[in-house]
Motif scaffolding. Structure first.
Motif, mmCIF file in Angstrom:
data_model
loop_
_atom_site.group_PDB
_atom_site.id
_atom_site.type_symbol
_atom_site.label_atom_id
_atom_site.label_comp_id
_atom_site.label_asym_id
_atom_site.label_seq_id
_atom_site.Cartn_x
_atom_site.Cartn_y
_atom_site.Cartn_z
ATOM 1 N N LEU A 1 4.872 5.082 11.922
ATOM 2 C CA LEU A 1 5.569 4.498 10.524
ATOM 3 C C LEU A 1 5.499 3.118 10.737
ATOM 4 N N ALA A 2 5.772 2.601 11.802
ATOM 5 C CA ALA A 2 5.995 1.206 11.980
ATOM 6 C C ALA A 2 4.755 0.449 11.992
ATOM 7 N N THR A 3 3.750 0.879 12.434
ATOM 8 C CA THR A 3 2.090 0.406 11.955
ATOM 9 C C THR A 3 1.518 0.757 10.998
ATOM 10 N N ASN A 4 2.245 1.842 10.146
ATOM 11 C CA ASN A 4 1.424 2.139 8.749
ATOM 12 C C ASN A 4 1.962 1.081 7.691
ATOM 13 N N CYS A 5 3.271 0.601 8.243
ATOM 14 C CA CYS A 5 3.856 -0.385 7.212
ATOM 15 C C CYS A 5 2.935 -1.576 7.324
ATOM 16 N N TYR A 6 2.357 -2.031 8.252
ATOM 17 C CA TYR A 6 1.329 -3.055 8.234
ATOM 18 C C TYR A 6 -0.185 -2.605 7.468
ATOM 19 N N ALA A 7 -0.433 -1.296 7.725
ATOM 20 C CA ALA A 7 -1.807 -0.806 7.128
ATOM 21 C C ALA A 7 -1.500 -0.735 5.718
ATOM 22 N N VAL A 8 -0.564 -0.458 5.119
ATOM 23 C CA VAL A 8 -0.322 -0.188 3.712
ATOM 24 C C VAL A 8 -0.310 -1.611 2.874
ATOM 25 N N LEU A 9 0.192 -2.475 3.524
ATOM 26 C CA LEU A 9 0.213 -3.905 3.426
ATOM 27 C C LEU A 9 -1.354 -4.266 3.171
ATOM 28 N N MET A 10 -2.151 -4.188 4.310
ATOM 29 C CA MET A 10 -3.595 -4.518 4.598
ATOM 30 C C MET A 10 -4.513 -3.777 3.484
ATOM 31 N N ILE A 11 -3.941 -2.851 2.777
ATOM 32 C CA ILE A 11 -4.925 -1.981 1.644
ATOM 33 C C ILE A 11 -5.311 -3.070 0.759
ATOM 34 N N TYR A 12 -4.229 -4.110 0.441
ATOM 35 C CA TYR A 12 -4.428 -5.173 -0.551
ATOM 36 C C TYR A 12 -5.013 -6.340 -0.052
ATOM 37 N N VAL A 13 -5.375 -6.399 1.230
ATOM 38 C CA VAL A 13 -5.829 -7.498 1.796
ATOM 39 C C VAL A 13 -7.208 -8.240 1.171
ATOM 40 N N SER A 14 -8.054 -7.279 0.533
ATOM 41 C CA SER A 14 -9.153 -7.764 -0.138
ATOM 42 C C SER A 14 -8.905 -8.612 -1.354
ATOM 43 N N TYR A 15 -7.874 -8.313 -2.030
ATOM 44 C CA TYR A 15 -7.328 -8.924 -3.157
ATOM 45 C C TYR A 15 -6.409 -10.307 -2.768
ATOM 46 N N PHE A 16 -6.136 -10.360 -1.624
ATOM 47 C CA PHE A 16 -5.655 -11.687 -0.994
ATOM 48 C C PHE A 16 -6.834 -12.548 -0.636
ATOM 49 N N ALA A 17 -7.759 -12.145 0.152
ATOM 50 C CA ALA A 17 -9.055 -12.774 0.584
ATOM 51 C C ALA A 17 -9.822 -13.391 -0.625
ATOM 52 N N ASN A 18 -9.968 -12.572 -1.610
ATOM 53 C CA ASN A 18 -10.764 -12.770 -2.701
ATOM 54 C C ASN A 18 -9.944 -13.568 -3.841
ATOM 55 N N GLY A 19 -8.879 -13.202 -4.169
ATOM 56 C CA GLY A 19 -8.089 -14.012 -5.126
ATOM 57 C C GLY A 19 -7.263 -14.977 -4.897
ATOM 58 N N THR B 1 4.018 13.109 8.801
ATOM 59 C CA THR B 1 3.366 13.496 7.612
ATOM 60 C C THR B 1 4.540 12.841 6.400
ATOM 61 N N LEU B 2 5.928 13.225 6.945
ATOM 62 C CA LEU B 2 6.863 12.904 5.992
ATOM 63 C C LEU B 2 6.993 11.382 5.831
ATOM 64 N N MET B 3 7.004 10.561 6.740
ATOM 65 C CA MET B 3 6.994 9.298 6.926
ATOM 66 C C MET B 3 5.879 8.775 6.168
ATOM 67 N N LEU C 1 3.722 9.897 4.275
ATOM 68 C CA LEU C 1 3.863 10.121 2.923
ATOM 69 C C LEU C 1 4.796 9.096 2.077
ATOM 70 N N ALA C 2 5.847 9.049 2.711
ATOM 71 C CA ALA C 2 6.796 8.022 2.166
ATOM 72 C C ALA C 2 6.312 6.644 1.811
ATOM 73 N N VAL C 3 5.655 6.039 3.199
ATOM 74 C CA VAL C 3 5.231 4.698 2.938
ATOM 75 C C VAL C 3 4.108 4.602 2.132
ATOM 76 N N PHE C 4 2.969 5.554 2.126
ATOM 77 C CA PHE C 4 1.946 5.492 1.228
ATOM 78 C C PHE C 4 1.949 6.038 -0.082
ATOM 79 N N GLY C 5 3.181 6.807 -0.380
ATOM 80 C CA GLY C 5 3.814 7.235 -1.742
ATOM 81 C C GLY C 5 4.462 6.094 -2.223
ATOM 82 N N LEU C 6 5.595 5.510 -1.865
ATOM 83 C CA LEU C 6 6.481 4.754 -2.280
ATOM 84 C C LEU C 6 5.750 3.345 -2.682
ATOM 85 N N VAL C 7 5.193 2.608 -1.403
ATOM 86 C CA VAL C 7 4.760 1.358 -1.582
ATOM 87 C C VAL C 7 3.786 1.348 -2.779
ATOM 88 N N PRO C 8 2.842 2.201 -3.060
ATOM 89 C CA PRO C 8 1.901 2.157 -4.361
ATOM 90 C C PRO C 8 2.777 2.128 -5.569
#
Length: 500
Positions: A39-57, A173-175, A177-184
């Motif tokens: 979960l600790a590393t997935n916090c960063y992984a879900v943030l980096m889902i949006y890195v393309s928008y940071f790099a481009n925009g 899986t519960l964790m 699902l929580a981070v990739f479910g709640l963050v979006p």
């Protein structure tokens, strides 16, 4: 005579009474706490889902540059895995084998992510800004690899009981699902509206501090979870091997279980990396459906359904074995996404929306929840299955090399997954885009068909590949009993020789 202290042992393999193996078992809270490392590393992984928008925009890099850059950096991410794996296998200090990598990795993540999102936009020279972004991203990759490698490698010391190992998949899986479910949900319904889209500096400055703090808390919890198990007596046969880089080739050639698990799990992750890409979400929900808030609400619905499906899935895995449970839920995900693909092909813009809650919306919601939940069960079972592959290698060669096994898996996983951003980036270029589609992009049929292919088509192909690979995966319940019995016998012999 020197007495060895061996705690947390229990009897549990269900073969004949004469062949009962004394297995290393964990307390339930230890498994749950250690799952927080992922979960600790997935916090960063879900943030980096949006890195393309940071790099481009925000950073102002061209879309083609972003696609090539992120692919190259993810390939570098994969290359770091074997190095970290070898370091883990050679480590056995006062903090054990795994805890140092968790702590140092998270500290590097804090520093690199802060630099990436706060300093990059302040650099005025374009070339310097690009070089800074690349260097800091590479440092981020090192930190991420240090910590995430432990999630896979540390499984083998936590518990060797085949009935307990699926429990990690439950908590993980519960964790996840929580981070990739709640963050979006938070991004699509709150931040995107508040800051007028995904490509704004304010959005990232809002997200980054929260990610850093929450990830640090999760890391502390995970360190506590593995603390009492991170000792030599739980390291396979109790012998710390001298690992050489050439041993990787030997493991790849001879460990059939690892070969098949890599093929199955990495093909799934590549396809789902594409399907869950932020740009695909924009095209599907924001442009085709015309209701981008649906992305967040569906993630929340998927979270609730995923919890129920995960509980069922882990219960099944504990009663049968992880291999059969993996195949069962992969087939269920394949069926659901095939139905979704047909539904989308015959849908028009606006047919699926919470403002138009008709039959298409209901069907999409049902099959998405079941399909995504089933994928999460199968995908997260692959992590404790890596521990089985580690034990299988000990069974075959006598070597306990969890770092090598876990990072071999990660290396191929990241190498293939590095293509996800490029697949999406060059796909949108092929249909005529020079910048990434955003919420104000008008609908076209080419966007619809591309979104369906990326969201459903690639995952379907990946799951077919997984089912075929699992036919050749040797670690069923009977084989794992043989593996654990032999490891216990080897360990007893090694401990006896050490006491002499």
């Amino acid at each position: 005579m020197k007495k060895k202290k061996v705690n947390d042992m229990d009897h549990s393999v269900n073969s004949s009474s004469s062949n009962r193996a004394q297995l290393n078992r964990a307390k339930i809270w230890q498994i749950a706490f250690f799952a927080a490392n992922n979960l600790a590393t997935n916090c960063y992984a879900v943030l980096m889902i949006y890195v393309s928008y940071f790099a481009n925009g925000v950073a102002g890099f061209a879309i083609s540059t972003v696609a090539i850059l992120l692919t190259s950096l993810r390939i570098f991410d994969g290359i770091t895995d074997p190095i970290v794996g070898a370091l883990i296998d050679r480590t056995n200090g006062k903090l054990g084998k795994f805890r140092p990598f968790m702590i140092v990795g998270n500290l590097i993540l804090m520093a690199s992510i802060s630099s990436l999102f706060y300093i990059t936009p302040t650099i005025t020279n374009g070339t310097t800004r690009l070089l800074f972004f690349i260097i800091i991203y590479m440092i981020y990759v090192v930190g991420y690899t240090l910590q995430t490698a432990v999630t896979k490698a540390g499984q083998s010391v936590l518990t060797s009981d085949p009935k307990q190992r699926p429990l990690f998949a439950l908590f993980d899986t519960l964790m996840v699902l929580a981070v990739f479910g709640l963050v979006p949900v938070y991004v699509s319904t709150v931040l995107a509206k508040k800051y007028g889209g995904l490509g704004t500096i304010e959005l990232f400055h809002d997200m980054v501090p929260k990610v850093i703090i929450f990830s640090a808390i999760c890391t502390v919890i995970a360190v506590i979870g593995i603390w009492s198990k991170d000792r030599k007596e739980f390291f396979g046969t109790g012998v710390n091997p001298k690992v050489k880089m050439k041993d990787y080739l030997d493991v790849i050639k001879k460990n059939r279980a690892l070969q098949m698990l890599i093929i199955a799990a990495t093909s799934d992750k590549l396809a789902l990396g594409v399907a869950t890409n932020a740009t695909v979400g924009i095209m599907l929900y924001g442009i085709f459906f015309g209701d981008y808030a649906l992305a967040g609400l569906l993630s929340l619905a998927g979270l609730v359904g995923g919890v129920l499906i995960t509980i069922v899935g882990v219960t099944i895995a504990r009663k049968i074995d992880q291999k059969r449970a993996y195949v069962t839920f992969t087939k269920l995900a394949l069926t659901c996404y095939s139905i979704i693909a047909v539904l989308l092909l015959f849908s028009n813009p606006g047919d699926i929306s919470f403002t138009n809650f008709g039959l298409p919306t209901i069907l999409f919601l049902i099959f998405y929840i079941v399909g995504y939940g089933s994928y999460m069960v199968a995908g997260n079972l692959s992590i404790p299955m890596i521990a089985d592959c580690t034990d299988y290698e000990t069974y075959l060669s006598g070597r306990y090399i969890p770092g090598m096994i876990g990072t071999l898996f990660s290396f191929v996983d990241k190498l293939l997954n590095s293509l996800s951003s490029s697949i999406v980036g060059f796909s949108v270029i092929l249909i005529g885009f020079k910048i990434l589609p955003d919420l104000d992009t008008p609908f076209t049929n080419s966007i619809k068909y591309l979104a369906i292919f990326l969201f459903c088509g690639l995952p379907i192909l990946a799951w077919i590949t997984s089912i075929i690979a699992m036919k050749h995966y040797p670690l069923d319940q009977e084989m794992m009993e043989k593996v654990q019995i032999k490891i216990l016998e080897t360990k007893k012999q090694a401990l006896a020789e050490e006491e002499l």
